[in-house]
Design a protein around this motif. Structure first.
Motif, PDB file in Angstrom:
ATOM      1  N   PHE A 150       6.608   4.621  35.117  1.00  0.00           N
ATOM      2  CA  PHE A 150       7.745   4.620  34.038  1.00  0.00           C
ATOM      3  C   PHE A 150       7.135   5.079  32.660  1.00  0.00           C
ATOM      4  O   PHE A 150       6.105   4.910  32.651  1.00  0.00           O
ATOM      5  N   VAL A 151       8.168   5.719  31.932  1.00  0.00           N
ATOM      6  CA  VAL A 151       7.593   5.882  30.527  1.00  0.00           C
ATOM      7  C   VAL A 151       8.093   4.956  29.725  1.00  0.00           C
ATOM      8  O   VAL A 151       9.244   4.247  29.627  1.00  0.00           O
ATOM      9  N   GLN A 152       7.297   4.493  28.874  1.00  0.00           N
ATOM     10  CA  GLN A 152       7.450   3.253  27.847  1.00  0.00           C
ATOM     11  C   GLN A 152       8.209   3.885  26.633  1.00  0.00           C
ATOM     12  O   GLN A 152       7.532   4.846  25.990  1.00  0.00           O
ATOM     13  N   VAL A 153       9.249   3.180  26.180  1.00  0.00           N
ATOM     14  CA  VAL A 153      10.024   3.951  25.204  1.00  0.00           C
ATOM     15  C   VAL A 153       9.903   2.850  23.992  1.00  0.00           C
ATOM     16  O   VAL A 153      10.154   1.420  24.283  1.00  0.00           O
ATOM     17  N   ASN A 154       9.476   3.103  22.878  1.00  0.00           N
ATOM     18  CA  ASN A 154       9.432   2.329  21.656  1.00  0.00           C
ATOM     19  C   ASN A 154      10.545   2.340  20.990  1.00  0.00           C
ATOM     20  O   ASN A 154      11.056   2.936  19.888  1.00  0.00           O
ATOM     21  N   ASP A 167       7.061  18.683  34.642  1.00  0.00           N
ATOM     22  CA  ASP A 167       6.545  20.133  34.760  1.00  0.00           C
ATOM     23  C   ASP A 167       5.194  20.421  34.828  1.00  0.00           C
ATOM     24  O   ASP A 167       4.611  21.164  35.506  1.00  0.00           O
ATOM     25  N   VAL A 168       4.384  19.847  33.799  1.00  0.00           N
ATOM     26  CA  VAL A 168       2.937  20.091  33.643  1.00  0.00           C
ATOM     27  C   VAL A 168       2.041  19.210  34.570  1.00  0.00           C
ATOM     28  O   VAL A 168       1.131  19.628  35.165  1.00  0.00           O
ATOM     29  N   CYS A 169       2.435  17.970  34.822  1.00  0.00           N
ATOM     30  CA  CYS A 169       1.559  16.836  35.324  1.00  0.00           C
ATOM     31  C   CYS A 169       2.099  16.650  36.731  1.00  0.00           C
ATOM     32  O   CYS A 169       1.445  16.218  37.613  1.00  0.00           O
ATOM     33  N   GLY A 170       3.324  16.915  37.168  1.00  0.00           N
ATOM     34  CA  GLY A 170       3.909  16.603  38.576  1.00  0.00           C
ATOM     35  C   GLY A 170       3.983  15.194  38.612  1.00  0.00           C
ATOM     36  O   GLY A 170       3.799  14.640  39.883  1.00  0.00           O
ATOM     37  N   LEU A 171       4.196  14.091  37.531  1.00  0.00           N
ATOM     38  CA  LEU A 171       4.101  12.856  37.740  1.00  0.00           C
ATOM     39  C   LEU A 171       5.323  12.419  38.509  1.00  0.00           C
ATOM     40  O   LEU A 171       6.468  12.897  38.092  1.00  0.00           O
ATOM     41  N   ASN A 172       5.347  11.126  39.002  1.00  0.00           N
ATOM     42  CA  ASN A 172       6.642  10.818  39.877  1.00  0.00           C
ATOM     43  C   ASN A 172       7.273   9.852  38.842  1.00  0.00           C
ATOM     44  O   ASN A 172       6.914   8.362  38.872  1.00  0.00           O
ATOM     45  N   ILE A 173       7.766  10.089  37.746  1.00  0.00           N
ATOM     46  CA  ILE A 173       8.572   9.213  36.991  1.00  0.00           C
ATOM     47  C   ILE A 173       9.783   8.682  37.389  1.00  0.00           C
ATOM     48  O   ILE A 173      10.902   9.609  37.583  1.00  0.00           O
ATOM     49  N   ILE A 174       9.847   7.551  37.517  1.00  0.00           N
ATOM     50  CA  ILE A 174      11.185   6.826  38.268  1.00  0.00           C
ATOM     51  C   ILE A 174      11.977   6.178  37.193  1.00  0.00           C
ATOM     52  O   ILE A 174      13.157   5.976  37.690  1.00  0.00           O
ATOM     53  N   GLY A 175      11.519   5.879  35.999  1.00  0.00           N
ATOM     54  CA  GLY A 175      12.328   5.082  35.204  1.00  0.00           C
ATOM     55  C   GLY A 175      11.738   4.879  33.868  1.00  0.00           C
ATOM     56  O   GLY A 175      10.635   5.573  33.471  1.00  0.00           O
ATOM     57  N   ALA A 221      -0.570  10.986  30.422  1.00  0.00           N
ATOM     58  CA  ALA A 221       0.102  11.528  31.485  1.00  0.00           C
ATOM     59  C   ALA A 221      -0.634  12.404  32.270  1.00  0.00           C
ATOM     60  O   ALA A 221      -0.778  12.502  33.591  1.00  0.00           O
ATOM     61  N   LEU A 222      -1.422  13.388  31.600  1.00  0.00           N
ATOM     62  CA  LEU A 222      -2.185  14.336  31.996  1.00  0.00           C
ATOM     63  C   LEU A 222      -3.464  13.774  32.938  1.00  0.00           C
ATOM     64  O   LEU A 222      -3.734  14.115  34.064  1.00  0.00           O
ATOM     65  N   ALA A 223      -4.249  12.746  32.240  1.00  0.00           N
ATOM     66  CA  ALA A 223      -5.252  12.139  32.795  1.00  0.00           C
ATOM     67  C   ALA A 223      -4.724  11.281  34.169  1.00  0.00           C
ATOM     68  O   ALA A 223      -5.448  11.273  35.143  1.00  0.00           O
ATOM     69  N   LEU A 224      -3.755  10.735  34.074  1.00  0.00           N
ATOM     70  CA  LEU A 224      -3.205  10.067  35.129  1.00  0.00           C
ATOM     71  C   LEU A 224      -3.044  10.785  36.306  1.00  0.00           C
ATOM     72  O   LEU A 224      -3.373  10.660  37.426  1.00  0.00           O
ATOM     73  N   SER A 225      -2.317  11.901  35.898  1.00  0.00           N
ATOM     74  CA  SER A 225      -1.995  12.958  37.117  1.00  0.00           C
ATOM     75  C   SER A 225      -3.236  13.611  37.859  1.00  0.00           C
ATOM     76  O   SER A 225      -3.538  13.474  38.980  1.00  0.00           O
ATOM     77  N   LYS A 226      -4.291  13.914  36.899  1.00  0.00           N
ATOM     78  CA  LYS A 226      -5.471  14.293  37.553  1.00  0.00           C
ATOM     79  C   LYS A 226      -6.123  13.368  38.411  1.00  0.00           C
ATOM     80  O   LYS A 226      -6.744  13.532  39.415  1.00  0.00           O
ATOM     81  N   GLU A 227      -6.315  12.111  37.908  1.00  0.00           N
ATOM     82  CA  GLU A 227      -6.923  10.890  38.443  1.00  0.00           C
ATOM     83  C   GLU A 227      -6.128  10.632  39.970  1.00  0.00           C
ATOM     84  O   GLU A 227      -6.722  10.467  40.891  1.00  0.00           O
ATOM     85  N   MET A 228      -4.940  10.547  39.800  1.00  0.00           N
ATOM     86  CA  MET A 228      -4.054  10.585  41.215  1.00  0.00           C
ATOM     87  C   MET A 228      -4.411  11.419  42.224  1.00  0.00           C
ATOM     88  O   MET A 228      -4.655  11.392  43.422  1.00  0.00           O
ATOM     89  N   HIS A 229      -4.606  12.604  41.662  1.00  0.00           N
ATOM     90  CA  HIS A 229      -4.640  13.957  42.548  1.00  0.00           C
ATOM     91  C   HIS A 229      -6.126  13.713  43.222  1.00  0.00           C
ATOM     92  O   HIS A 229      -6.229  13.761  44.392  1.00  0.00           O
ATOM     93  N   LYS A 230      -7.067  13.322  42.357  1.00  0.00           N
ATOM     94  CA  LYS A 230      -8.459  13.009  42.925  1.00  0.00           C
ATOM     95  C   LYS A 230      -8.462  12.030  43.984  1.00  0.00           C
ATOM     96  O   LYS A 230      -9.186  12.145  45.047  1.00  0.00           O
TER      97      LYS A 230
END
Ligand SMILES: *Cc1c(COP(=O)(O)O)cnc(C)c1O
Length: 221
Positions: free
Chosen positions: A125-129, A153-161, A108-117
């Motif tokens: 989506f968050v994958q649930v096992n 809160d930490v990453c600011g990712l847009n989690i839609i589902g 999540a953190l790596a994705l958010s940094k890269e999206m920002h860049k």
């Protein structure tokens, strides 16, 4: 009509019928056509018949499949539906339009940094096992709330589902119902669940995205 076009027609009709049976609005469910391992001619046929939403499970293969087709058809949308390694994130963020497989804080953190860049704010989506299988990707249902909080809160990712892949040897309905309940508890609207064998069941249980490969394109080579 090509076989592929006919298959799309049949599946879209089944989706419509399931939407009606579930009392859902027409168009409430989106079809992610899973194009992994298919030859180029099949992808071209799918694009030709007007479909624009596709799913791939490997970054490298997705580039091979969609790099140039996406440039030719800017309205094509690609969902990442496979496990994502952090060393592939740069390419994934550049190519995909939605990441369905966020399942751990580091990712999540790596994705958010890269999206920002890259200035790309991709819905995720968050994958649930849901089956809590050792070998399967996805966060456990118990850890979901804390991962969601971290993503927001930490990453600011847009989690839609939420997204799930039920265990092979269990009735999928229980897992679809669990995913729906988890989404409701966590204030999430979108549910990516259901594949070729069970997408109609998933729609009855609230899916907003179904991921269908074999039923559209035939057995994968
Ligand atoms: C391959 C795949 C699908 C499609 O499966 P079919 O049974 O061919 O419809 C759906 N979701 C994920 C995550 C996949 O890897």
């Amino acid at each position: 009509m090509s076989v592929i076009a006919e298959n799309f027609d049949v599946i879209q009709q089944k989706i419509k019928r399931a939407e009606r049976m579930a009392g859902r609005e027409e168009g409430a469910v989106k079809l992610v056509a899973v194009s992994k391992t298919q030859p180029a001619a099949v992808l071209h046929a799918a694009v030709e018949c007007g479909h624009r939403l596709f799913g791939e499970n490997k970054v490298q293969e997705a580039y091979k499949h969609w790099g140039s087709l996406k440039a030719a058809h800017p309205d094509i949308r690609l969902h990442m539906i496979g496990p994502l390694q952090t060393n592939k994130i740069k390419e994934a963020v550049a190519l995909f339009d939605c990441i369905e497989t966020v399942d751990r804080e580091k990712l999540a953190l790596a994705l958010s940094k890269e999206m920002h860049k890259q200035g790309r704010d991709l819905p995720c989506f968050v994958q649930v096992n849901t089956g809590e299988e050792d070998q399967k990707a996805g966060v456990s249902p118990e850890q979901l709330p804390s991962l969601l909080q971290y993503c927001r809160d930490v990453c600011g990712l847009n989690i839609i589902g939420l997204m799930c892949i039920p265990p092979m040897d269990e009735a999928p309905a229980l897992h679809f119902a669990l995913l729906k309940k988890l989404a409701q508890e966590n204030g999430l609207k979108e549910l990516s669940m259901g594949m070729s064998a069970d997408f109609e069941k998933a729609i009855l249980l609230g899916a907003t995205y179904v991921r269908v490969g074999t039923a559209l394109f035939g057995i994968r080579g």
